[in-house]
Design an enzyme around this catalytic site. Structure first.
Site, PDB file in Angstrom:
ATOM      1  N   SER A  85     101.779  40.286 -37.756  1.00 23.20           N
ATOM      2  CA  SER A  85     100.627  40.892 -38.561  1.00 23.20           C
ATOM      3  C   SER A  85     100.600  41.611 -39.679  1.00 23.20           C
ATOM      4  O   SER A  85     101.710  42.067 -39.933  1.00 23.20           O
ATOM      5  CB  SER A  85     100.008  42.206 -37.398  1.00 23.20           C
ATOM      6  OG  SER A  85      99.892  41.694 -35.906  1.00 23.20           O
TER       7      SER A  85
HETATM    8  C1  LIG Z   1      99.570  38.901 -33.454  1.00 16.49           C
HETATM    9  S1  LIG Z   1     100.928  38.335 -32.417  1.00 16.49           S
HETATM   10  C2  LIG Z   1     102.185  39.700 -32.223  1.00 16.49           C
HETATM   11  C3  LIG Z   1     102.346  40.131 -33.636  1.00 16.49           C
HETATM   12  C4  LIG Z   1     103.767  41.325 -33.369  1.00 16.49           C
HETATM   13  N1  LIG Z   1     103.600  42.361 -32.638  1.00 16.49           N
HETATM   14  C5  LIG Z   1     104.167  41.587 -34.797  1.00 16.49           C
HETATM   15  O1  LIG Z   1     105.331  42.363 -34.727  1.00 16.49           O
HETATM   16  O2  LIG Z   1     103.814  41.387 -35.937  1.00 16.49           O
HETATM   17  C6  LIG Z   1     100.312  38.221 -31.081  1.00 16.49           C
HETATM   18  C7  LIG Z   1     101.251  37.607 -29.960  1.00 16.49           C
HETATM   19  O3  LIG Z   1     100.807  37.805 -28.640  1.00 16.49           O
HETATM   20  C8  LIG Z   1     101.279  36.849 -27.713  1.00 16.49           C
HETATM   21  N2  LIG Z   1     100.465  36.654 -26.676  1.00 16.49           N
HETATM   22  C9  LIG Z   1      99.281  35.979 -26.379  1.00 16.49           C
HETATM   23  N3  LIG Z   1      98.844  36.306 -25.321  1.00 16.49           N
HETATM   24  C10 LIG Z   1      99.747  36.820 -24.461  1.00 16.49           C
HETATM   25  C11 LIG Z   1     100.124  37.250 -23.301  1.00 16.49           C
HETATM   26  N4  LIG Z   1      99.116  37.301 -21.991  1.00 16.49           N
HETATM   27  N5  LIG Z   1     101.149  38.524 -23.121  1.00 16.49           N
HETATM   28  C12 LIG Z   1     102.069  38.416 -23.992  1.00 16.49           C
HETATM   29  N6  LIG Z   1     101.953  38.012 -25.222  1.00 16.49           N
HETATM   30  C13 LIG Z   1     100.817  37.197 -25.443  1.00 16.49           C
HETATM   31  C14 LIG Z   1     101.259  35.466 -28.703  1.00 16.49           C
HETATM   32  O4  LIG Z   1     102.345  34.504 -28.300  1.00 16.49           O
HETATM   33  C15 LIG Z   1     101.866  36.070 -29.950  1.00 16.49           C
HETATM   34  O5  LIG Z   1     103.051  35.828 -30.075  1.00 16.49           O
END
Ligand SMILES: C[S@@+](CC[C@H](N)C(=O)[O-])C[C@H]1O[C@@H](n2cnc3c(N)ncnc32)[C@H](O)[C@@H]1O
Length: 433
Positions: A85
């Protein structure tokens, strides 16, 4: 290793520590200007974590750009499903979360970078658990975190829908993926006095909402404009895209909203009608509250997304990747627009452009709704109740979004008196979605 879909093409040059430190200070200055950093704690976390080590694919300048995010994975349709992000969003959500030393924090949606900042905020006496549904993402974080000096974070592959019961309770739960619902695990795993920060999609509009538990409901303490990749797994609920002119003009539909795509595509080919509201807003003033107001007040609502090519071909007035509030009226539609009120372009008046057999009436309906917005509607009150909660336990006059696990209630306080009914009293929001 995650699939990298947006490789940078420039040569990778080994980052120089001095450059990184200088860029980090510039980033902190910018984050203060953008009001994303408000406290010394978050400032220290941003200053301490070597951001560039978590995005080695980016140049140092990109890694320290406030609004730059990095997509690490896309799905078959080309939609981003994992990313690191942007610094502004991370800092803003850390401020919303109010993380303190010694806390136990759950991050849903991993990447490493945000978990490292959380680790700085909770200190040695706290604990951070970071989960992701995608093993590639966990593997990447497991590689990058220790390399940056963080080896005490619990990294787990798990579906966030169910939280991380083995590490609960949590003082803070920070969801970093776009949610459409609030599953019971999040409330259940929140400690007494805990806080949940979650990017919640409401009729296609995403706001990062800070919730606290109040009896049997979650009450919002504030919300901020944001955008996130969609939830996967048990809580997945994608929006629907209705093409009105190939991929150049599309309607984004969410919740229980419906549209007759063929009729609206035919409408788009008909002459444009317009109506103006008399409501103005100053240049550079944020007005995303108007979006939320329209989304909740219009019985049939969509977001009209358009490419620049659509503007060049005269199909629509502006291009918007995420879409602009649109009133759907059977075989006709009208969307929000604006025009400068003078040549100096200091003030802009909101209005409606519409197409279709009933467009004359549809644009008037939209302009009339804009007139009923006074800017204070930006401070919507949001609360989330269990799906089975009866109406009498919800706030009176609430607009209610029904979800699998919850009923999300939205109300607006009564507007304070204003001297100038034509000018919106804008308090928060963004220039454009
Ligand atoms: C925007 S990224 C996270 C960014 C991160 N927190 C950072 O440090 O920048 C969103 C993440 O959510 C994960 N995701 C999507 N659905 C999910 C779920 N049901 N449970 C856990 N993770 C999930 C995706 O695989 C993705 O890697």
């Amino acid at each position: 290793m995650s699939t990298s879909t947006s490789e940078t093409t420039h040569e990778q040059v080994a980052p120089q520590p001095d450059d990184a430190a200088r860029l980090r200070e510039e980033l902190i200055r910018e984050l203060h200007e953008l009001e994303a950093i408000a406290t010394p704690e978050v400032e220290r976390a941003v200053r301490t974590v070597p951001r560039h080590l978590f995005i080695p694919e980016m140049s140092l300048e990109e890694a320290y750009a406030a609004e730059c995010h990095y997509v690490t994975k896309t799905d078959k349709l080309g939609i981003s499903i994992s990313s690191v992000s942007a610094a502004r969003i991370q800092a803003m959500m850390l401020e919303q979360a109010q993380v303190r030393p010694g806390m136990r924090v759950l991050e849903i949606g991993a990447g490493g970078l945000n978990a490292a900042m959380l680790a700085e905020l909770v200190g040695e006496t706290g604990q951070v658990t970071s989960i992701d549904i995608d093993q590639d993402v966990i593997d990447r974080a497991a590689r990058l975190l220790p390399a940056a000096g963080y080896d005490s974070i619990n990294l787990l592959r798990a579906d966030g829908e169910f939280g991380a019961p083995e590490h609960a309770p949590f003082d803070r739960i920070i969801v970093t993926v776009c949610a459409w619902d609030l599953p019971p695990a999040w409330s259940d795993q929140l400690a007494e006095g805990g806080r949940l920060v979650v990017p919640l999609r409401m009729r296609g509009l995403t706001r990062s909402v800070a919730f606290e538990r109040e009896n049997n409901r979650l009450a919002a303490r504030g919300y901020e404009l944001c955008g996130f990749v969609p939830m996967q797994g048990a809580g997945e609920q994608r929006e629907r895209l209705v093409p009105l002119h190939g991929d150049d003009v599309r309607l984004r539909l969410d919740d229980d909203q419906h549209a007759d795509g063929d009729a609206l595509a035919a409408a788009l080919a008909m002459p444009r009608r317009e109506a103006w509201s008399g409501i103005t807003v100053g240049k550079g003033v944020r007005f995303d509250g108007l979006y939320l107001w329209m989304a909740m007040k219009l019985p049939d609502f969509g977001l009209l997304a358009a490419t620049k090519a659509a503007v060049d071909h005269g199909l629509v007035a502006h291009s918007w990747g995420l879409g602009v509030p649109t009133l759907l009226d059977g075989d006709s539609f009208a969307y929000l627009t604006y025009r400068p009120t003078s040549e100096t372009r200091e003030q802009f008046e909101f209005g409606a452009y519409g197409h279709g057999p009933h467009a004359e009436m549809t644009v008037e309906r939209l302009a009339s709704l804009i007139r009923s917005w006074d800017g204070t509607s930006l401070n919507a009150r949001i609360s989330a109740h269990p799906a089975g909660a009866p109406d009498e336990l919800l706030p009176p006059d609430a607009l209610v979004l029904a979800r699998r696990h919850s009923r999300i209630a939205i109300t607006w306080p009564s507007p304070p008196p204003t001297d100038d009914p034509g000018s919106a009293q804008v308090r928060e929001g963004a220039k454009h979605e």
